[in-house]
Every structure is written in C-alpha cells, then in structure tokens.
Design an enzyme around this catalytic site. Sequence first.
Site, PDB file in Angstrom:
ATOM      1  N   LYS A   1      39.724  66.650  43.798  1.00  0.00           N
ATOM      2  CA  LYS A   1      40.582  66.364  42.646  1.00  0.00           C
ATOM      3  C   LYS A   1      42.066  66.318  43.028  1.00  0.00           C
ATOM      4  O   LYS A   1      42.452  66.808  44.092  1.00  0.00           O
ATOM      5  CB  LYS A   1      40.321  67.409  41.543  1.00  0.00           C
TER       6      LYS A   1
HETATM    7  C1  LIG Z   1      34.637  67.106  38.944  1.00  0.00           C
HETATM    8  C2  LIG Z   1      34.219  66.887  37.525  1.00  0.00           C
HETATM    9  C3  LIG Z   1      33.675  67.910  36.735  1.00  0.00           C
HETATM   10  C4  LIG Z   1      33.256  69.225  37.290  1.00  0.00           C
HETATM   11  O1  LIG Z   1      34.264  69.927  37.857  1.00  0.00           O
HETATM   12  P1  LIG Z   1      33.930  71.278  38.666  1.00  0.00           P
HETATM   13  O2  LIG Z   1      35.255  71.922  38.814  1.00  0.00           O
HETATM   14  O3  LIG Z   1      33.309  70.847  39.967  1.00  0.00           O
HETATM   15  O4  LIG Z   1      32.983  72.050  37.834  1.00  0.00           O
HETATM   16  C5  LIG Z   1      33.437  67.665  35.399  1.00  0.00           C
HETATM   17  N1  LIG Z   1      33.699  66.466  34.852  1.00  0.00           N
HETATM   18  C6  LIG Z   1      34.183  65.444  35.588  1.00  0.00           C
HETATM   19  C7  LIG Z   1      34.466  64.142  34.904  1.00  0.00           C
HETATM   20  C8  LIG Z   1      34.431  65.619  36.944  1.00  0.00           C
HETATM   21  O5  LIG Z   1      34.881  64.591  37.683  1.00  0.00           O
END
Ligand SMILES: *Cc1c(COP(=O)(O)O)cnc(C)c1O
Length: 370
Positions: A175
């Site tokens: 991210k």
């Molecule tokens: C990465 C992601 C998540 C989950 O995030 P985590 O921190 O790994 O639990 C949820 N929704 C979307 C759209 C994502 O890209």
Amino acid sequence: MHDLGEEELASLKIALSSSILTTGEGVAEFERNFAKLLCCDYALGVTSCTGALHMALLALEVGPGDEVITTPMTFIATATAIMCVGAKPVLVDVEPNTGNIDPNNIEKAISSKTKAIMPVHLYGQMCDMIALRKIADKFNLKLIEDSAHCVEGERDGVRPGQLSDAACFSFYATKNLTCGEGGAVITNSDELYKKMKLLRLHGMTKTAYDREKNGYEHWDMVELGWKYNMDNIQAAILIPQLKRLHRKLELRHALASYYENNIKDIQGVNLFDVLPNTVHARHLFPIKVTKCNRDYFLKKMQEKGINCVVNYRPIHLLKYFKLNLGYKVGDFPVAENIGEQVISLPFYPGMGEEKSREVINTIRSIVNNI
Ligand SMILES: *Cc1c(COP(=O)(O)O)cnc(C)c1O
C-alpha cells in the site's frame, strides 16, 4: 516497491529503546498525525484493514441477518469482514469508467435487512461519497469506507472519513503507506471511537500503556472484543512516512501522466477515467486490454520481465462466494468485463524513467505483434 530506509531505521531505534513495544505513545502519536492528515477527529491504529472493517461493522452493530451492500470489484477482505460479523454481502455492479460502485445500482438492492453500504475507493479514486451519503440518509443506513487504496484522495472537496461513519485503511506491504502489516480506522463519532477502542483490545478497560503510566490498577472486561491493536513498532515505521506522502503522491502523478500520455494512442489498450474535481491517490495503475486476451498479454509481460498483477477478478466468481452467496457468471456484467481486461502495471514512486519506458515499450511490442 516500498521506500523505507534511514528515517524508519532511526525511528525504529527509538521505539526499540522504549520499555513499551505494544500499543503506547508511538501509536498515540501516529493516531494524532493520521487523524490530522485526514482532517478527522479520531484515528485508531490496528493490525490490518480487514480488522478495521470488522471492528467498524461490530461497533455499528451490524450482525447476523443483516445485509451490507458492497462491490464485486475489490479485494476479498471487504466481503469477508461482512461475513465475519454474520452479515451477508449484497453486491451491486460498478461504473465502467472507474470500476467504483455505481450509486445508481444501490437503491434496487436495498431490502428491509440492509444495514450498511461499504464502498471501496478502487485504485485510489474515490467513490461518489455525496451520492452515497444521500442514499444512506434516505434509507437510514450506516456507511463504512474501505479506503485501503486511498489515503491521499479527494473528490468534490470530500476526503475519506468525512461523509461516512468510519473509513478503514491498510498499511499492508504493497500500500502507499506501509509498515508490512497494519491498518487504521478513522471516525468523527465520539461514541464509535470509544466502542472501537474497546473492541480493538479484548474489550478491556485498561491497557499495558495505562499500566506503564499509572501503575497497575484492576481492569474490567466490558465487551467481547478482538486483538487488533497496532504496536509501537508498526507506528515507528509509519510516522516518518506521513511527511513524505505528499511528495510521493506527486511522483505517482508524474508516473501516471507518463503512462497515460504514452498509452492513450495505443489501440486496444484502454485507461480508466480520472474524474474532474478529484485528487486520485494513485495506489495502482490499471489498464484494460482489449487488443488480445488479457491472460495472454499478462503472460507476455511476465516473459519480458515486467511483473504485473490483476486487481481484480470480481469476487462473486471466486469459489467461496459462488457457493455461499449463490452468485454466477452474468450477475455483474460491468465488473466481469473489467475483470477480464484489467491488468495493473508496475507502479511505485521510485520507479524511474528507464523502467517506465521499458514498460511502455514492452506493451507496444506485444500489441504490435498480435
Ligand atoms: C489491501 C486491501 C484490504 C485488506 O487490507 P489488510 O490491511 O491486508 O487487511 C482490504 N480492502 C482492499 C480494497 C484492499 O486493497
């Protein structure tokens, strides 16, 4: 590709020399800074966006028998968080030009069981929160944003967390803001904040941090909570990145412009729209391939050493959701169409001209050789 380095190492060194490794002053500092960045009253650091979504649903009392409207064009965690509280995800189709949930499809999916809407700001471009707020008000629904792709975004002057009950963020390894694994939830509701704070740590009325500050005092357990608290080590990695976020977004925009300018004239390779009045957080850079089969294109890119991924194949066609929610091919044609064509190009701030030129040249050579 992340850009963590000296600043994070220095920050980690300080965190490791403190007696509290778990949730303490470091997390509190991150929460203050993050809330300020998003112009929101409260932020809570947690271990993942999945946990944040789960907690927000629990705190808003969404549970067994309830329905939550969301999008098939997302990562599975959006829907699994809904299922974890015993509610049912009800999917509606997306907009062809952005891939975001189409507000025009929501009203017909609302039933007497509908409790909430959970939009996802896909790829970093915000959904139409003003339209979603209107629908939520009209039908008395909760609104929870899956903002895993969108820390920096804005649309029509609205930012994540401003028109919803809560917005959830991910600091997972890929991210824009990351500490490997982590997340946050923001809200402007005093009541919701207090509830989520309890749910984040076993429903306990005191934490290790309180014990460190005030000495041991008896505590009570007043809610059935979870173990979703962020620790000071995660916070130490996140804090230095907050002040780089703006500069990194500029680099993302420059790279996105380079890609767009070079791709717009390639026949059979299409772009998503960026809407007016929008700051796109540019988490991912997806293209839609119509010149040839997407999987063929993906294989060719991989053969030439360009690592691409697919975000996303719509979740209603994954085995578990097909079996448990009863969806089938044809239910969401717009999402299915995107799911068959979409491919995410390599995209990160430090990528550099040479690498991005190589990506474009590779796309051209594949397309020209069809
Ligand atoms: C990465 C992601 C998540 C989950 O995030 P985590 O921190 O790994 O639990 C949820 N929704 C979307 C759209 C994502 O890209």
